[in-house]
Write a protein that holds these residues in place. Structure first.
Motif, PDB file in Angstrom:
ATOM      1  N   LYS A 123       0.845  -1.201   0.000  1.00  0.00           N
ATOM      2  CA  LYS A 123       0.000   0.000   0.000  1.00  0.00           C
ATOM      3  C   LYS A 123       0.884   1.256   0.000  1.00  0.00           C
ATOM      4  O   LYS A 123       0.649   2.187  -0.768  1.00  0.00           O
ATOM      5  CB  LYS A 123      -0.887  -0.034   1.254  1.00  0.00           C
ATOM      6  CG  LYS A 123      -2.183   0.690   1.121  1.00  0.00           C
ATOM      7  CD  LYS A 123      -3.073   0.417   2.329  1.00  0.00           C
ATOM      8  CE  LYS A 123      -2.630   1.193   3.533  1.00  0.00           C
ATOM      9  NZ  LYS A 123      -3.532   1.045   4.694  1.00  0.00           N
ATOM     10  N   TYR A 167      -7.130   0.363  14.268  1.00  0.00           N
ATOM     11  CA  TYR A 167      -7.363  -0.712  13.286  1.00  0.00           C
ATOM     12  C   TYR A 167      -6.610  -1.996  13.695  1.00  0.00           C
ATOM     13  O   TYR A 167      -7.127  -3.091  13.544  1.00  0.00           O
ATOM     14  CB  TYR A 167      -6.923  -0.282  11.882  1.00  0.00           C
ATOM     15  CG  TYR A 167      -7.949   0.548  11.140  1.00  0.00           C
ATOM     16  CD1 TYR A 167      -9.297   0.194  11.143  1.00  0.00           C
ATOM     17  CD2 TYR A 167      -7.570   1.674  10.402  1.00  0.00           C
ATOM     18  CE1 TYR A 167     -10.240   0.952  10.460  1.00  0.00           C
ATOM     19  CE2 TYR A 167      -8.511   2.434   9.716  1.00  0.00           C
ATOM     20  CZ  TYR A 167      -9.841   2.069   9.749  1.00  0.00           C
ATOM     21  OH  TYR A 167     -10.772   2.808   9.064  1.00  0.00           O
ATOM     22  N   GLN A 170      -8.481  -3.449  16.453  1.00  0.00           N
ATOM     23  CA  GLN A 170      -9.718  -4.007  15.877  1.00  0.00           C
ATOM     24  C   GLN A 170      -9.465  -5.383  15.242  1.00  0.00           C
ATOM     25  O   GLN A 170     -10.222  -6.315  15.450  1.00  0.00           O
ATOM     26  CB  GLN A 170     -10.224  -3.028  14.823  1.00  0.00           C
ATOM     27  CG  GLN A 170     -11.493  -3.429  14.122  1.00  0.00           C
ATOM     28  CD  GLN A 170     -11.879  -2.347  13.130  1.00  0.00           C
ATOM     29  OE1 GLN A 170     -11.737  -1.160  13.420  1.00  0.00           O
ATOM     30  NE2 GLN A 170     -12.352  -2.726  11.979  1.00  0.00           N
ATOM     31  N   ASN A 171      -8.367  -5.489  14.470  1.00  0.00           N
ATOM     32  CA  ASN A 171      -8.074  -6.766  13.826  1.00  0.00           C
ATOM     33  C   ASN A 171      -7.830  -7.853  14.865  1.00  0.00           C
ATOM     34  O   ASN A 171      -8.213  -9.005  14.670  1.00  0.00           O
ATOM     35  CB  ASN A 171      -6.866  -6.631  12.890  1.00  0.00           C
ATOM     36  CG  ASN A 171      -7.203  -5.754  11.702  1.00  0.00           C
ATOM     37  OD1 ASN A 171      -8.384  -5.610  11.352  1.00  0.00           O
ATOM     38  ND2 ASN A 171      -6.198  -5.145  11.089  1.00  0.00           N
ATOM     39  N   TYR A 190     -21.341  -8.036  13.784  1.00  0.00           N
ATOM     40  CA  TYR A 190     -20.407  -7.018  13.275  1.00  0.00           C
ATOM     41  C   TYR A 190     -21.111  -5.980  12.381  1.00  0.00           C
ATOM     42  O   TYR A 190     -20.599  -4.894  12.164  1.00  0.00           O
ATOM     43  CB  TYR A 190     -19.258  -7.717  12.533  1.00  0.00           C
ATOM     44  CG  TYR A 190     -18.052  -6.833  12.308  1.00  0.00           C
ATOM     45  CD1 TYR A 190     -17.669  -5.891  13.255  1.00  0.00           C
ATOM     46  CD2 TYR A 190     -17.296  -6.933  11.149  1.00  0.00           C
ATOM     47  CE1 TYR A 190     -16.573  -5.074  13.052  1.00  0.00           C
ATOM     48  CE2 TYR A 190     -16.195  -6.123  10.942  1.00  0.00           C
ATOM     49  CZ  TYR A 190     -15.839  -5.199  11.897  1.00  0.00           C
ATOM     50  OH  TYR A 190     -14.754  -4.381  11.694  1.00  0.00           O
ATOM     51  N   LYS A 193     -21.731  -2.192  13.062  1.00  0.00           N
ATOM     52  CA  LYS A 193     -20.788  -1.098  12.743  1.00  0.00           C
ATOM     53  C   LYS A 193     -21.411  -0.098  11.759  1.00  0.00           C
ATOM     54  O   LYS A 193     -20.997   1.054  11.704  1.00  0.00           O
ATOM     55  CB  LYS A 193     -19.476  -1.651  12.205  1.00  0.00           C
ATOM     56  CG  LYS A 193     -19.550  -2.229  10.830  1.00  0.00           C
ATOM     57  CD  LYS A 193     -18.191  -2.693  10.373  1.00  0.00           C
ATOM     58  CE  LYS A 193     -18.324  -3.335   8.997  1.00  0.00           C
ATOM     59  NZ  LYS A 193     -17.089  -3.650   8.384  1.00  0.00           N
ATOM     60  N   SER A 260     -14.359   0.347  14.692  1.00  0.00           N
ATOM     61  CA  SER A 260     -14.477   0.497  13.238  1.00  0.00           C
ATOM     62  C   SER A 260     -15.128   1.844  12.895  1.00  0.00           C
ATOM     63  O   SER A 260     -14.645   2.582  12.041  1.00  0.00           O
ATOM     64  CB  SER A 260     -15.305  -0.663  12.670  1.00  0.00           C
ATOM     65  OG  SER A 260     -15.734  -0.380  11.375  1.00  0.00           O
ATOM     66  N   PHE A 267     -10.514   9.014  10.424  1.00  0.00           N
ATOM     67  CA  PHE A 267      -9.717   9.111   9.190  1.00  0.00           C
ATOM     68  C   PHE A 267     -10.400  10.052   8.193  1.00  0.00           C
ATOM     69  O   PHE A 267      -9.757  10.875   7.545  1.00  0.00           O
ATOM     70  CB  PHE A 267      -9.540   7.704   8.591  1.00  0.00           C
ATOM     71  CG  PHE A 267      -8.580   7.644   7.440  1.00  0.00           C
ATOM     72  CD1 PHE A 267      -7.255   8.019   7.594  1.00  0.00           C
ATOM     73  CD2 PHE A 267      -8.991   7.207   6.187  1.00  0.00           C
ATOM     74  CE1 PHE A 267      -6.364   7.971   6.527  1.00  0.00           C
ATOM     75  CE2 PHE A 267      -8.109   7.149   5.117  1.00  0.00           C
ATOM     76  CZ  PHE A 267      -6.795   7.532   5.292  1.00  0.00           C
ATOM     77  N   ASN A 282      -2.377   8.096   3.422  1.00  0.00           N
ATOM     78  CA  ASN A 282      -2.324   6.628   3.421  1.00  0.00           C
ATOM     79  C   ASN A 282      -0.901   6.116   3.685  1.00  0.00           C
ATOM     80  O   ASN A 282      -0.727   5.061   4.284  1.00  0.00           O
ATOM     81  CB  ASN A 282      -2.823   6.106   2.080  1.00  0.00           C
ATOM     82  CG  ASN A 282      -3.995   5.167   2.260  1.00  0.00           C
ATOM     83  OD1 ASN A 282      -4.588   5.104   3.328  1.00  0.00           O
ATOM     84  ND2 ASN A 282      -4.328   4.422   1.230  1.00  0.00           N
ATOM     85  N   LEU A 285      -0.566   6.363   7.352  1.00  0.00           N
ATOM     86  CA  LEU A 285      -1.334   5.288   7.996  1.00  0.00           C
ATOM     87  C   LEU A 285      -0.612   3.945   7.834  1.00  0.00           C
ATOM     88  O   LEU A 285      -0.504   3.162   8.773  1.00  0.00           O
ATOM     89  CB  LEU A 285      -2.727   5.211   7.352  1.00  0.00           C
ATOM     90  CG  LEU A 285      -3.772   4.370   8.063  1.00  0.00           C
ATOM     91  CD1 LEU A 285      -4.276   5.078   9.318  1.00  0.00           C
ATOM     92  CD2 LEU A 285      -4.976   4.095   7.160  1.00  0.00           C
ATOM     93  N   GLY A 329      -7.101  -1.203   0.934  1.00  0.00           N
ATOM     94  CA  GLY A 329      -6.705  -0.039   1.726  1.00  0.00           C
ATOM     95  C   GLY A 329      -6.765   1.234   0.892  1.00  0.00           C
ATOM     96  O   GLY A 329      -7.253   2.274   1.341  1.00  0.00           O
ATOM     97  N   ILE A 332     -10.530   2.008   0.034  1.00  0.00           N
ATOM     98  CA  ILE A 332     -11.263   2.498   1.212  1.00  0.00           C
ATOM     99  C   ILE A 332     -10.904   3.969   1.468  1.00  0.00           C
ATOM    100  O   ILE A 332     -11.768   4.801   1.704  1.00  0.00           O
ATOM    101  CB  ILE A 332     -10.963   1.632   2.466  1.00  0.00           C
ATOM    102  CG1 ILE A 332     -11.668   0.293   2.331  1.00  0.00           C
ATOM    103  CG2 ILE A 332     -11.420   2.331   3.740  1.00  0.00           C
ATOM    104  CD1 ILE A 332     -11.441  -0.672   3.468  1.00  0.00           C
ATOM    105  N   ALA A 333      -9.612   4.282   1.351  1.00  0.00           N
ATOM    106  CA  ALA A 333      -9.190   5.674   1.567  1.00  0.00           C
ATOM    107  C   ALA A 333      -9.859   6.594   0.543  1.00  0.00           C
ATOM    108  O   ALA A 333     -10.351   7.677   0.888  1.00  0.00           O
ATOM    109  CB  ALA A 333      -7.674   5.776   1.474  1.00  0.00           C
ATOM    110  N   LYS A 344     -19.689   3.850   2.306  1.00  0.00           N
ATOM    111  CA  LYS A 344     -18.790   2.690   2.322  1.00  0.00           C
ATOM    112  C   LYS A 344     -19.539   1.481   2.895  1.00  0.00           C
ATOM    113  O   LYS A 344     -19.417   0.361   2.379  1.00  0.00           O
ATOM    114  CB  LYS A 344     -17.559   3.019   3.169  1.00  0.00           C
ATOM    115  CG  LYS A 344     -16.671   1.838   3.475  1.00  0.00           C
ATOM    116  CD  LYS A 344     -15.473   2.281   4.296  1.00  0.00           C
ATOM    117  CE  LYS A 344     -14.894   1.165   5.092  1.00  0.00           C
ATOM    118  NZ  LYS A 344     -15.438   1.027   6.442  1.00  0.00           N
TER     119      LYS A 344
END
Ligand code: C5P
Length: 372
Positions: A123, A167, A170-171, A190, A193, A260, A267, A282, A285, A329, A332-333, A344
């Motif tokens: 990324k 994040y 979260q993972n 989930y 969220k 999440s 962000f 990014n 991040l 990634g 999403i950004a 999203k």
């Protein structure tokens, strides 16, 4: 794309300001989201106005209006393009991961902790390439932008440690949840969220949602939850899990819903309220993501890595999954920048429905029940 791809600094767009359409904009005028990439990022001075070149005010206003309309159209195009790519990316990632999991292979499996780090590094590399393209393929400009925007602004860079850390947490929470809950219950829970994201969007970004918008979010959440509802056989599986461990799993997934929503909206706030480009953000991040990810490799799989190597079990399919994750990634950004976190949620929900359909009609590995 031209405005967005135009160099982050005026000099890179051509010889002298004003050059082209982007150059004619008044300095510091950034009412539209798509404009932020093109506004000078690094210490550029406003152009000197030559009075002889000054146009009548009416003409200037008309030009301004047509530019604003053009930017609006481009913003809308980028919004739908990024949402479309997100649907494609999420669907193909789910299907590729499922395929890679069902594929029988010899030798050790790849370590997911190392895949996270590789995806973050990919990324970062992709974002550096995009910034390089934005700086009209000038290595000097790229170097200066990276230096000025990342190294020389440690406080700005540090801001990204917050969503990145969340994040990572979260993972890990999702890992705890999946160890204590069956996959379907986890998936259903989930989906909450979607609502936490809306709540954070309202409280942190001041977004206003009408009654119909709240209703459609609740309908979306219920619909997606039904799609993921456990089938009879899965319900039997879940009964084997103790009440205590179900509680731990539920708490983990509920905390992940909040993290999440918060990380996504945080962000979005950074992207929309500061002038740095989405790719620079990014990179920042990804930088923290790689550090936290490497810590994860050390903690969870340190021994295995020292025995069999970092890339143990990697094959072509692993690389496809890792590339799709890195693409995720990036997309999403872009979605957060050009659309928002709520849209999203809609896009990923659409991809759940799409992968369910493909799973049924194409792969034939899914049998519908009363609920799905
Ligand atoms: O479930 P949720 O939508 O919150 O997941 C977001 C995921 O996207 C996280 O795993 C996060 O690491 C990833 N992400 C990313 N790059 C971004 C934003 C999110 O890789 N710019």
């Amino acid at each position: 794309m031209k405005t967005a791809l135009c160099a982050s600094e005026p000099g890179a767009c051509g010889a002298r300001w004003p050059v082209g359409r982007a150059g004619r904009r008044s300095f510091g005028e950034r009412p539209l989201s798509s404009r932020s990439e093109c506004s000078p990022v690094v210490g550029a001075d406003p152009p000197d106005e030559d009075p002889a070149l000054k146009k009548p005010q009416g003409l200037q206003e008309m030009e301004g209006l047509s530019l604003a309309n053009e930017d609006k159209t481009m913003s809308a195009n980028l919004k739908y393009l990024s949402l479309g790519i997100l649907v494609f990316q999420t669907t193909s990632l789910v299907l590729t991961m499922r395929y890679s999991r069902t594929l029988k292979e010899e030798g050790p499996r790849y370590l997911s902790s190392t895949a996270v780090v590789v995806a973050e590094l990919l990324k970062i590399m992709a974002c550096i390439l995009l910034v390089y393209k934005d700086s009209k393929c000038s290595l000097r400009t790229l170097n200066r932008i990276l230096h000025d925007e990342i190294l020389n602004k440690p406080m700005e860079t540090l801001k990204l440690a917050i969503p990145s850390g969340i994040y990572t947490l979260q993972n890990n929470l999702l890992y705890v949840a999946l160890s204590n809950l069956d996959a379907a219950t986890y998936q259903v829970t989930y989906q909450l969220k979607i609502l936490t994201t809306a709540l954070f969007s309202v409280s942190m970004l001041g977004k206003k949602l009408g009654v119909y918008q709240w209703l459609s979010l609740i309908i979306l959440m219920t619909g997606v939850a039904f799609v993921q509802w456990p089938s009879d056989s899965q319900e039997l599986d879940s009964k084997e899990l103790s009440a205590g461990s179900q509680f731990v799993g539920l708490m983990a997934v509920l905390t992940a819903c909040f993290s999440s929503g918060f990380a996504g909206v945080y962000f979005e706030k950074i992207l929309k309220e500061t002038k740095q480009s989405v790719w620079i953000r990014n990179i920042q991040l990804g930088f923290f993501g790689s550090i936290f990810g490497l810590m994860g490799v050390y903690i969870y799989d340190g021994e295995l890595v020292s025995k069999n190597g970092f890339f143990q079990g990697y094959n072509r399919l692993t690389w496809i999954v890792v590339i799709l994750q890195a693409l995720g990634g990036l997309v999403i950004a872009a979605v957060i920048k050009y659309a928002d976190n709520i849209l999203k949620g809609f896009a990923t929900s659409l991809s759940i429905i799409l992968s369910t359909l493909i799973s049924y009609f194409w792969l034939q590995d899914f049998v519908p029940t009363r609920t799905i």
